[in-house]
Design an enzyme around this catalytic site. Structure first.
Site, PDB file in Angstrom:
ATOM      1  N   ARG A   1     -14.100 -11.846  -7.286  1.00 52.23           N
ATOM      2  CA  ARG A   1     -14.905 -10.929  -6.451  1.00 52.23           C
ATOM      3  C   ARG A   1     -14.481  -9.499  -6.695  1.00 52.23           C
ATOM      4  O   ARG A   1     -13.343  -9.237  -7.070  1.00 52.23           O
ATOM      5  CB  ARG A   1     -14.768 -11.280  -4.976  1.00 52.23           C
TER       6      ARG A   1
ATOM      7  N   GLU B   1     -15.296  -6.348   5.246  1.00 50.55           N
ATOM      8  CA  GLU B   1     -14.233  -5.335   5.073  1.00 50.55           C
ATOM      9  C   GLU B   1     -14.703  -4.184   4.179  1.00 50.55           C
ATOM     10  O   GLU B   1     -14.351  -3.027   4.402  1.00 50.55           O
ATOM     11  CB  GLU B   1     -12.992  -6.008   4.485  1.00 50.55           C
TER      12      GLU B   1
ATOM     13  N   ARG C   1     -19.135  -7.175  -1.095  1.00 51.66           N
ATOM     14  CA  ARG C   1     -18.203  -7.984  -1.867  1.00 51.66           C
ATOM     15  C   ARG C   1     -19.091  -8.797  -2.777  1.00 51.66           C
ATOM     16  O   ARG C   1     -19.893  -9.616  -2.308  1.00 51.66           O
ATOM     17  CB  ARG C   1     -17.368  -8.897  -0.967  1.00 51.66           C
TER      18      ARG C   1
ATOM     19  N   CYS D   1      -9.322  -0.921   2.207  1.00 54.05           N
ATOM     20  CA  CYS D   1      -7.890  -1.256   2.188  1.00 54.05           C
ATOM     21  C   CYS D   1      -7.298  -0.779   0.866  1.00 54.05           C
ATOM     22  O   CYS D   1      -7.880  -1.040  -0.194  1.00 54.05           O
ATOM     23  CB  CYS D   1      -7.709  -2.766   2.326  1.00 54.05           C
TER      24      CYS D   1
ATOM     25  N   THR E   1      -5.053  -1.913  -0.919  1.00 53.22           N
ATOM     26  CA  THR E   1      -4.717  -2.982  -1.871  1.00 53.22           C
ATOM     27  C   THR E   1      -5.891  -3.278  -2.808  1.00 53.22           C
ATOM     28  O   THR E   1      -5.705  -3.879  -3.859  1.00 53.22           O
ATOM     29  CB  THR E   1      -4.359  -4.314  -1.166  1.00 53.22           C
TER      30      THR E   1
ATOM     31  N   ARG F   1     -10.426  -9.373  -7.136  1.00 53.00           N
ATOM     32  CA  ARG F   1      -9.484 -10.474  -6.922  1.00 53.00           C
ATOM     33  C   ARG F   1     -10.051 -11.682  -7.653  1.00 53.00           C
ATOM     34  O   ARG F   1     -11.127 -12.184  -7.310  1.00 53.00           O
ATOM     35  CB  ARG F   1      -9.316 -10.781  -5.423  1.00 53.00           C
TER      36      ARG F   1
ATOM     37  N   ARG G   1      -2.106 -17.626  -1.931  1.00 57.51           N
ATOM     38  CA  ARG G   1      -2.741 -17.721  -0.600  1.00 57.51           C
ATOM     39  C   ARG G   1      -3.027 -19.190  -0.310  1.00 57.51           C
ATOM     40  O   ARG G   1      -3.013 -20.036  -1.206  1.00 57.51           O
ATOM     41  CB  ARG G   1      -4.072 -16.948  -0.552  1.00 57.51           C
TER      42      ARG G   1
ATOM     43  N   GLU H   1      -7.187 -15.554   2.943  1.00 52.05           N
ATOM     44  CA  GLU H   1      -6.005 -14.801   3.327  1.00 52.05           C
ATOM     45  C   GLU H   1      -5.490 -15.267   4.682  1.00 52.05           C
ATOM     46  O   GLU H   1      -6.274 -15.573   5.576  1.00 52.05           O
ATOM     47  CB  GLU H   1      -6.410 -13.329   3.423  1.00 52.05           C
TER      48      GLU H   1
HETATM   49  P1  ADP Z   1     -11.233 -12.127  -0.481  1.00 47.32           P
HETATM   50  O1  ADP Z   1     -11.109 -12.975  -1.686  1.00 47.32           O
HETATM   51  O2  ADP Z   1     -12.599 -11.608  -0.342  1.00 47.32           O
HETATM   52  O3  ADP Z   1     -10.176 -11.092  -0.478  1.00 47.32           O
HETATM   53  P2  ADP Z   1     -10.248 -14.343   1.227  1.00 47.32           P
HETATM   54  O4  ADP Z   1      -8.898 -14.480   0.622  1.00 47.32           O
HETATM   55  O5  ADP Z   1     -10.317 -14.401   2.708  1.00 47.32           O
HETATM   56  O6  ADP Z   1     -10.970 -12.980   0.844  1.00 47.32           O
HETATM   57  O7  ADP Z   1     -11.163 -15.466   0.611  1.00 47.32           O
HETATM   58  C1  ADP Z   1     -12.510 -15.552   0.969  1.00 47.32           C
HETATM   59  C2  ADP Z   1     -13.038 -16.954   0.787  1.00 47.32           C
HETATM   60  O8  ADP Z   1     -13.086 -17.296  -0.577  1.00 47.32           O
HETATM   61  C3  ADP Z   1     -12.202 -18.028   1.465  1.00 47.32           C
HETATM   62  O9  ADP Z   1     -13.046 -18.990   2.039  1.00 47.32           O
HETATM   63  C4  ADP Z   1     -11.462 -18.646   0.313  1.00 47.32           C
HETATM   64  O10 ADP Z   1     -11.099 -19.986   0.543  1.00 47.32           O
HETATM   65  C5  ADP Z   1     -12.494 -18.559  -0.768  1.00 47.32           C
HETATM   66  N1  ADP Z   1     -11.927 -18.608  -2.111  1.00 47.32           N
HETATM   67  C6  ADP Z   1     -11.057 -17.762  -2.670  1.00 47.32           C
HETATM   68  N2  ADP Z   1     -10.740 -18.139  -3.907  1.00 47.32           N
HETATM   69  C7  ADP Z   1     -11.431 -19.285  -4.151  1.00 47.32           C
HETATM   70  C8  ADP Z   1     -11.536 -20.175  -5.264  1.00 47.32           C
HETATM   71  N3  ADP Z   1     -10.888 -19.942  -6.406  1.00 47.32           N
HETATM   72  N4  ADP Z   1     -12.345 -21.236  -5.121  1.00 47.32           N
HETATM   73  C9  ADP Z   1     -13.030 -21.462  -3.994  1.00 47.32           C
HETATM   74  N5  ADP Z   1     -12.979 -20.659  -2.927  1.00 47.32           N
HETATM   75  C10 ADP Z   1     -12.191 -19.581  -2.996  1.00 47.32           C
HETATM   76  N1  ARG Z   2      -4.323  -5.321   6.799  1.00 44.38           N
HETATM   77  C1  ARG Z   2      -3.884  -6.644   6.442  1.00 44.38           C
HETATM   78  C2  ARG Z   2      -2.384  -6.636   6.285  1.00 44.38           C
HETATM   79  O1  ARG Z   2      -1.820  -5.579   6.173  1.00 44.38           O
HETATM   80  C3  ARG Z   2      -4.519  -7.122   5.148  1.00 44.38           C
HETATM   81  C4  ARG Z   2      -4.092  -6.401   3.918  1.00 44.38           C
HETATM   82  C5  ARG Z   2      -4.598  -6.879   2.604  1.00 44.38           C
HETATM   83  N2  ARG Z   2      -5.751  -7.707   2.705  1.00 44.38           N
HETATM   84  C6  ARG Z   2      -6.993  -7.288   2.824  1.00 44.38           C
HETATM   85  N3  ARG Z   2      -7.911  -8.179   3.078  1.00 44.38           N
HETATM   86  N4  ARG Z   2      -7.310  -6.037   2.706  1.00 44.38           N
HETATM   87  O2  ARG Z   2      -1.765  -7.688   6.250  1.00 44.38           O
END
Ligand code: ADP
Ligand code: ARG
Length: 342
Positions: free
Chosen positions: A112, A211, A215, A257, A259, A266, A295, A300
């Site tokens: 993403r 956020e 995305r 953010c 990060t 990501r 993760r 997250e």
């Molecule tokens: P982001 O990737 O947008 O930073 P999250 O870590 O919260 O946010 O992930 C968002 C969603 O994407 C969650 O439901 C997570 O399980 C799913 N996800 C992330 N990576 C994968 C993957 N490789 N395969 C399937 N689902 C994924």
């Molecule tokens: N603000 C949260 C923390 O400091 C998330 C930071 C990184 N993740 C994100 N989705 N931006 O733990």
């Protein structure tokens, strides 16, 4: 506003980098959109278990509050004040043959990027009218996509709880009520203005006004990382002809953010490494070496299930998109090699 109460054992980047001197220098500043230091740090002040703890209200926040953001950006991405970001979205430069063609380890792959609309505040400082405008203009652009990217938009407003929960459970949709986002005002007027666009197969999805304002997501079962990246690039290129994105030469794509700055990318796999996970130190040694983050499988701040982890690139700024995916790919190859050896 007075210097916040930050306990000694707080390990967030906010607690590490917000000295009383930095606080004094920044506390009375306000961006053109009215965003203040108090708002920028509120999430980390209320959530002392934050990893980072700060958000920007607009691109200007990164300049005006540089005394706080610069050391955090340097700490997280290893990227200095005078460094320039560079983009490379050419799939031909990615060396990533499927590391698991038999499908023994990699459950799914997802890449993403975050994007925000140029010349508007970011989510933490946006007004309801501006947010609704983002939704309508982004959806208008998405509705013109063709071929594999053709799909439909599903606003959160009016979506049944059942459909929403299923989309979340199946990893397609963002969660509701994130306390970190809540504290910086990113959940204001929820669920209005929020939604998800996806194609029929749910291999291409766009989250609207979470956020970040967009995305853009490409995902599928298995480990064909290059195919996922190629689809994502074609989506980004199509969308950016319709919606102007916030970008500058120093910080790359601007995100709420720090990060996520730079590539805002990501790239992750859900990977089963149950044996390796019995020795978390050995597991972490591999992920650290390849600049990866671990993760849980519901995103997250979630937990692993059945030895399956979400493994993704940690760095996003100062490296290109191809390099970010390559970080993930090389680390995943190393993880599979280690798991096979056990
Ligand atoms: P982001 O990737 O947008 O930073 P999250 O870590 O919260 O946010 O992930 C968002 C969603 O994407 C969650 O439901 C997570 O399980 C799913 N996800 C992330 N990576 C994968 C993957 N490789 N395969 C399937 N689902 C994924
Ligand atoms: N603000 C949260 C923390 O400091 C998330 C930071 C990184 N993740 C994100 N989705 N931006 O733990």
């Amino acid at each position: 506003m007075n210097y916040p109460n930050l306990p000694k054992d707080c390990t967030s980047m906010l607690c590490k980098h917000l000295s009383p001197e930095v606080f004094e220098a920044l506390k009375d500043k306000k961006t053109a959109n009215g965003f203040t230091l108090e708002q920028a740090i509120n999430s980390g002040v209320l959530n002392l278990d934050s990893g980072i703890g700060v958000y920007a209200g607009d691109a200007e926040s990164y300049e005006l509050f540089d005394g706080l953001f610069d050391p955090i950006i340097e700490d997280y991405h290893g990227f200095g004040k005078n460094d320039k970001h560079q983009s490379n979205l050419n799939p031909d430069d990615l060396k990533a043959p499927n590391p698991d063609p038999e499908g023994k380890f990699i459950v799914s792959t997802r890449i993403r990027v975050g994007r925000n609309v140029a010349n508007l505040p970011l989510g933490p400082a946006i007004s309801k009218e501006q947010r609704d405008f983002v939704e309508s203009s982004v959806v208008e652009g998405l509705n013109t996509l063709e071929g594999e990217l053709k799909g439909s938009y599903h606003p959160l407003l009016g979506m049944s709880k059942e459909v929403q929960d299923d989309l979340i459970k199946d990893h397609f949709l963002f969660k509701e009520g994130d306390r970190f986002l809540d504290a910086v005002g990113l959940n204001r007027n929820w669920p209005e203005g929020r939604g998800i666009y996806h194609n029929t197969d749910k291999t291409f999805l766009v989250w609207v006004n979470e956020e970040d304002q967009l995305r853009i997501i490409s995902m599928q079962q298995g480990g064909d990382i290059k195919e996922v990246f190629t689809r994502l690039v074609s989506a980004i290129k199509s969308i950016e002809t319709k919606v102007p994105f916030s970008y500058n030469d120093h910080l790359g794509y601007i995100t709420s953010c720090p990060t996520n700055l730079g590539t805002a990318m990501r790239a992750s796999v859900h990977i089963a490494v149950p044996k390796l996970a019995e020795d978390m130190d050995a597991f972490k040694a591999i992920t650290d070496k390849h600049h990866l983050q671990i993760r849980g499988i519901h995103g997250e701040h979630s937990q692993s299930e059945g030895g399956v982890y979400d493994i993704s690139n940690l760095r996003r700024l100062g490296i290109t998109e191809v390099e970010a995916v390559q970080d993930m790919y090389d680390g995943v190859v190393a993880l599979i090699t280690a798991e096979k050896a056990l």
